[in-house]
Scaffold this active site. Structure first.
Site, PDB file in Angstrom:
ATOM      1  N   SER A  27       0.827  -1.201   0.000  1.00  0.00           N
ATOM      2  CA  SER A  27       0.000   0.000   0.000  1.00  0.00           C
ATOM      3  C   SER A  27       0.871   1.264   0.000  1.00  0.00           C
ATOM      4  O   SER A  27       0.414   2.315  -0.444  1.00  0.00           O
ATOM      5  CB  SER A  27      -0.897   0.003   1.239  1.00  0.00           C
ATOM      6  OG  SER A  27      -0.089  -0.029   2.400  1.00  0.00           O
ATOM      7  N   CYS A  89       2.521  -7.040   1.677  1.00  0.00           N
ATOM      8  CA  CYS A  89       1.562  -6.307   2.501  1.00  0.00           C
ATOM      9  C   CYS A  89       0.649  -7.345   3.140  1.00  0.00           C
ATOM     10  O   CYS A  89       0.011  -8.133   2.426  1.00  0.00           O
ATOM     11  CB  CYS A  89       0.766  -5.363   1.604  1.00  0.00           C
ATOM     12  SG  CYS A  89      -0.560  -4.487   2.450  1.00  0.00           S
ATOM     13  N   CYS A 208       2.883  -6.745   9.822  1.00  0.00           N
ATOM     14  CA  CYS A 208       2.650  -5.620   8.906  1.00  0.00           C
ATOM     15  C   CYS A 208       4.024  -5.187   8.435  1.00  0.00           C
ATOM     16  O   CYS A 208       4.938  -5.005   9.253  1.00  0.00           O
ATOM     17  CB  CYS A 208       1.958  -4.472   9.622  1.00  0.00           C
ATOM     18  SG  CYS A 208       1.882  -2.961   8.623  1.00  0.00           S
ATOM     19  N   HIS A 210       5.142  -2.514   7.403  1.00  0.00           N
ATOM     20  CA  HIS A 210       5.616  -1.202   7.861  1.00  0.00           C
ATOM     21  C   HIS A 210       6.345  -1.285   9.207  1.00  0.00           C
ATOM     22  O   HIS A 210       7.132  -0.402   9.539  1.00  0.00           O
ATOM     23  CB  HIS A 210       4.440  -0.236   8.051  1.00  0.00           C
ATOM     24  CG  HIS A 210       3.896   0.363   6.796  1.00  0.00           C
ATOM     25  ND1 HIS A 210       3.274  -0.367   5.823  1.00  0.00           N
ATOM     26  CD2 HIS A 210       3.867   1.659   6.376  1.00  0.00           C
ATOM     27  CE1 HIS A 210       2.877   0.437   4.848  1.00  0.00           C
ATOM     28  NE2 HIS A 210       3.235   1.669   5.158  1.00  0.00           N
TER      29      HIS A 210
HETATM   30  N1  DGL Z   1       2.331  -2.758   4.917  1.00  0.00           N
HETATM   31  C1  DGL Z   1       0.934  -3.046   4.999  1.00  0.00           C
HETATM   32  C2  DGL Z   1       0.702  -4.350   5.769  1.00  0.00           C
HETATM   33  O1  DGL Z   1       1.580  -5.132   5.820  1.00  0.00           O
HETATM   34  C3  DGL Z   1       0.313  -1.839   5.555  1.00  0.00           C
HETATM   35  C4  DGL Z   1      -1.033  -1.707   5.614  1.00  0.00           C
HETATM   36  C5  DGL Z   1      -1.674  -0.371   5.501  1.00  0.00           C
HETATM   37  O2  DGL Z   1      -1.587   0.258   4.443  1.00  0.00           O
HETATM   38  O3  DGL Z   1      -2.356  -0.040   6.459  1.00  0.00           O
HETATM   39  O4  DGL Z   1      -0.324  -4.651   6.284  1.00  0.00           O
END
Ligand code: DGL
Length: 289
Positions: A27, A89, A208, A210
């Site tokens: 994302s 993601c 996640c 991030h």
């Molecule tokens: N990096 C995404 C994940 O692993 C982020 C999700 C997001 O955009 O909220 O879930």
């Protein structure tokens, strides 16, 4: 100018069977933590990274929207010649992967593959925990999907999983606040919320992509006996294993050692932030699809 459905299908058809780069989708910036490990594992491969920054974060969005956004991205990467796309993601892997694999791939091109990050992580965690009590932090979408519960129940039915959604963590990263004092408050609160569910928790899945960007803070508030599990290396090892088992896909990856960065938002902003995450200069291109 975005392509129409028909014209993109024609472009995808024209690239069928031709070797191409590995597509890596997230994302926003989080998937760069996976890309970094993928590039280390496969330095000679070509990659295209696509961040849907214009529509990030996905974590609080409905199943339907995440599915449609992810399918758009996969189709775009296919149209650029990718034969293999990694959804770097968790939210997209949780909410879109199965439908794309089962419903869309057979129509788009049955020989291409889309792989996610949840299954490899669930496989790996069984070999790491000693107590059998595992914590998971993720976006509200990933946690509500129960995808980790389902995978772990299949792969390691004796493990106990304790999940906690952290809606503020992705916005902290996307707004470059991961080293700021505000991050301390949210990270401490959420780490405590997951770990206090069972004193035996000895492994914490960062569910996640991030979250590795918050690793300093996560470490600060996690007791030393708890193993913190980011996904980059796990996903890279799993891809190497997949390519060993699927030489026909391995042969359809071009090997020039290049990485192209695409974003649906402003290219300059993406380039400067991505360069920090990657530790090397990035020249991103803006795309519309
Ligand atoms: N990096 C995404 C994940 O692993 C982020 C999700 C997001 O955009 O909220 O879930």
């Amino acid at each position: 100018m975005p392509n129409s459905d028909n014209s993109i299908n024609e472009i995808i058809a024209a690239t069928a069977g031709h070797p191409g780069p590995i597509g890596v989708f997230d994302s926003g910036y989080g998937g760069l933590t996976v890309l970094r490990s993928l590039r280390q594992a496969l330095p000679e491969a070509d990659f295209i990274y696509l961040g849907d920054n214009a529509r990030a974060p996905y974590g609080n969005r409905s199943f339907d929207l995440v599915y449609h956004f992810t399918l758009d991205a996969v189709r775009h990467l296919f149209s650029l010649g990718c034969q293999l796309v990694i959804l770097a993601c968790n939210t997209a892997s949780a909410k879109a992967l199965r439908t794309i694999q089962q419903r869309d791939l057979p129509l788009l091109d049955p020989d291409r593959r889309v792989l996610g990050v949840i299954r490899p992580t669930a496989e790996a965690v069984g070999t790491i925990t000693r107590t059998g009590a595992v914590g998971l932090v993720g976006t509200p979408g990933t946690v509500a999907s129960h995808s980790y519960d389902l995978e772990l129940a299949k792969l390691h039915p004796s493990l106990r999983l304790y999940s906690h959604a952290c809606p503020m963590w992705v916005p902290l990263v996307e707004n470059l606040e991961s080293e700021g004092e505000g991050a301390d408050y949210f990270v401490r609160r959420d780490v405590e919320a997951v770990l206090t569910q069972d004193a035996d928790i000895d492994t914490l899945i960062l569910g996640c992509t991030h979250y590795p960007l918050l690793l300093n803070k996560i470490r600060k508030f996690t007791p030393a006996h708890v193993t913190i599990l980011p996904q980059g290396e796990i996903v890279a090892a799993s891809l190497l294993d997949y390519l060993r088992r699927h030489p026909e896909m391995d042969a359809r990856i071009t090997r020039g050692g290049t990485t192209r960065y695409l974003t649906t938002e402003e290219a300059d902003k993406f380039s400067s932030l991505a360069a920090v995450f990657m530790g090397s200069p990035v020249a991103a291109e803006r795309v519309a699809y």
